[in-house]
Design a protein around this motif. Structure first.
Motif, PDB file in Angstrom:
ATOM      1  N   UNK A 146       8.847 -27.135  55.415  1.00 41.75           N
ATOM      2  CA  UNK A 146       9.285 -25.759  55.675  1.00 41.75           C
ATOM      3  C   UNK A 146      10.560 -25.456  54.894  1.00 41.75           C
ATOM      4  N   UNK A 147      10.694 -24.207  54.478  1.00 46.55           N
ATOM      5  CA  UNK A 147      11.897 -23.794  53.754  1.00 46.55           C
ATOM      6  C   UNK A 147      12.195 -22.336  54.059  1.00 46.55           C
ATOM      7  N   UNK A 148      13.426 -21.924  53.786  1.00 45.66           N
ATOM      8  CA  UNK A 148      13.814 -20.537  53.943  1.00 45.66           C
ATOM      9  C   UNK A 148      13.447 -19.733  52.710  1.00 45.66           C
TER      10      UNK A 148
ATOM     11  N   UNK B 158      14.951 -28.789  54.894  1.00 45.72           N
ATOM     12  CA  UNK B 158      15.411 -30.040  55.488  1.00 45.72           C
ATOM     13  C   UNK B 158      14.483 -31.163  55.078  1.00 45.72           C
ATOM     14  N   UNK B 159      15.017 -32.382  55.034  1.00 48.19           N
ATOM     15  CA  UNK B 159      14.140 -33.524  54.772  1.00 48.19           C
ATOM     16  C   UNK B 159      13.418 -33.885  56.068  1.00 48.19           C
ATOM     17  N   UNK B 160      12.500 -34.860  56.073  1.00 47.63           N
ATOM     18  CA  UNK B 160      11.708 -35.134  57.277  1.00 47.63           C
ATOM     19  C   UNK B 160      12.518 -35.546  58.503  1.00 47.63           C
ATOM     20  N   UNK B 161      13.771 -35.973  58.321  1.00 46.39           N
ATOM     21  CA  UNK B 161      14.606 -36.337  59.469  1.00 46.39           C
ATOM     22  C   UNK B 161      15.625 -35.261  59.800  1.00 46.39           C
ATOM     23  N   UNK B 162      15.485 -34.094  59.162  1.00 45.55           N
ATOM     24  CA  UNK B 162      16.342 -32.970  59.505  1.00 45.55           C
ATOM     25  C   UNK B 162      17.612 -32.849  58.714  1.00 45.55           C
ATOM     26  N   UNK B 163      17.768 -33.632  57.627  1.00 46.17           N
ATOM     27  CA  UNK B 163      18.973 -33.512  56.806  1.00 46.17           C
ATOM     28  C   UNK B 163      18.989 -32.157  56.122  1.00 46.17           C
ATOM     29  N   UNK B 164      20.005 -31.320  56.358  1.00 49.58           N
ATOM     30  CA  UNK B 164      20.051 -29.993  55.716  1.00 49.58           C
ATOM     31  C   UNK B 164      20.316 -30.109  54.215  1.00 49.58           C
ATOM     32  N   UNK B 165      19.419 -29.538  53.424  1.00 51.71           N
ATOM     33  CA  UNK B 165      19.503 -29.578  51.973  1.00 51.71           C
ATOM     34  C   UNK B 165      19.319 -28.164  51.425  1.00 51.71           C
TER      35      UNK B 165
END
Length: 318
Positions: free
Chosen positions: A105-107, A121-128
């Motif tokens: 998912x992305x904005x 976010x990466x699969x563990x929720x790291x905001x990128x």
């Protein structure tokens, strides 16, 4: 000596699922695994380094493997977002489609601080965030990636810090680290909050720290999907030693000089608890293995080499 930092050196985060992390960053994000090593302070866990084809300082996104780490609880006093640089709107449109194809998912594409940006976010929720850097500077695409060269990640962009107060952190960035406060913009998640931009070296997206002031947020509880520390580039060992003396003279409690074999490091916390590192550009990741073979075998610094069999026996296969 005029002490100046050159930009972001690396960002180190935490993963609880190292195999999935390796798959995501090499297969989905198209980055090169340039060093498969271990945490030098605890060699029972992996320390993986993803970067561009040349393992260029300023392109490294690294992960500590902590299998039992709980997910991070987000808040302030943290490194809350990591930006990755690409060149041009076409690259961002490519990445929006690629993320969708991989069920990430992305904005929407949007302007953040005047630059076109894509949040996810990466699969563990790291905001990128992927951010258009305007093609500034050299790029070293990796031939082993299935991402077209013109769309590949070029390196690290800004890091965003979230803090309850601006002044303590701003004072460290400007008075201690000689960064320049250049502008501010409205936080995209809270229109009542400001994000203050500090730059170092020659400036640009790879040499900025964005400080979001959010006193409304609780304190971050660190964990998987969170950033452990950010490192800033020091161009030479001479300047590295000078920075150590500079911080000592300022009364800053540091780790002291630490030899990480691939670079020299100096760690300290700014007043609101965020861990900073000053790292030399050299000697680099090709110190112990050829550039064309980076990341293919477990690399250990010399002081751990005698324990190779023991260390390898405890590591899970990637």
């Amino acid at each position: 000596m005029n002490l100046q930092l050159g930009g972001i050196h690396h960002v180190s985060a935490i993963t609880a699922r190292i195999s999935g992390n390796h798959a995501f960053y090499t297969r989905v994000m198209g980055l090169r695994l340039v060093k498969k090593s271990v945490n030098q302070d605890d060699p029972s866990m992996y320390h993986l380094f993803y970067a561009d084809a040349q393992a260029t300082p300023g392109s490294d996104l690294t992960f500590f493997d902590i299998p039992r780490a709980a997910p991070e609880h987000r808040g302030n006093r943290s490194i809350s977002r990591t930006f990755l640089r690409v060149s041009g709107q076409a690259a961002l449109e490519y990445w929006a489609a690629r993320l969708e194809d991989n069920y990430v998912a992305h904005g929407p594409l949007h302007l953040r601080d005047g630059r076109l940006t894509l949040d996810f976010e990466d699969p563990e929720g790291l905001p990128l965030s992927l951010v258009d850097d305007g093609g500034r500077g050299e790029a070293y695409p990796w031939k082993g990636s299935d991402v077209p060269a013109e769309y590949q990640i070029r390196g690290l962009g800004p890091v965003m810090l979230t803090v309850p107060e601006l002044h303590p952190t701003a004072r460290v960035l400007t008075d201690l680290l000689n960064m320049r406060r250049v502008r501010a913009y409205v936080h995209p998640d809270d229109t009542t909050a400001q994000v203050h931009v500090f730059e170092m070296g020659e400036g640009g997206a790879g040499a900025e720290v964005h400080v979001a002031v959010r006193p409304d947020l609780p304190r971050t509880y660190p964990g998987a999907g969170g950033v452990h520390h950010v490192a800033f580039r020091v161009p030479s060992e001479e300047q590295y030693h000078a920075w150590a003396r500079h911080l000592e003279a300022a009364g800053v409690h540091t780790s002291g000089e630490v030899d990480r074999y691939y670079f020299r490091a100096l760690y300290f916390r700014e007043p609101q608890g965020i861990l900073f590192e000053l790292s030399t550009d050299g000697p680099g990741f090709a110190t112990d293995e050829p550039l064309e073979a980076l990341g293919e075998r477990l690399a250990l610094p010399p002081f751990l080499e005698s324990r190779r069999a023991e260390i390898e026996a405890k590591l899970r296969p990637l």
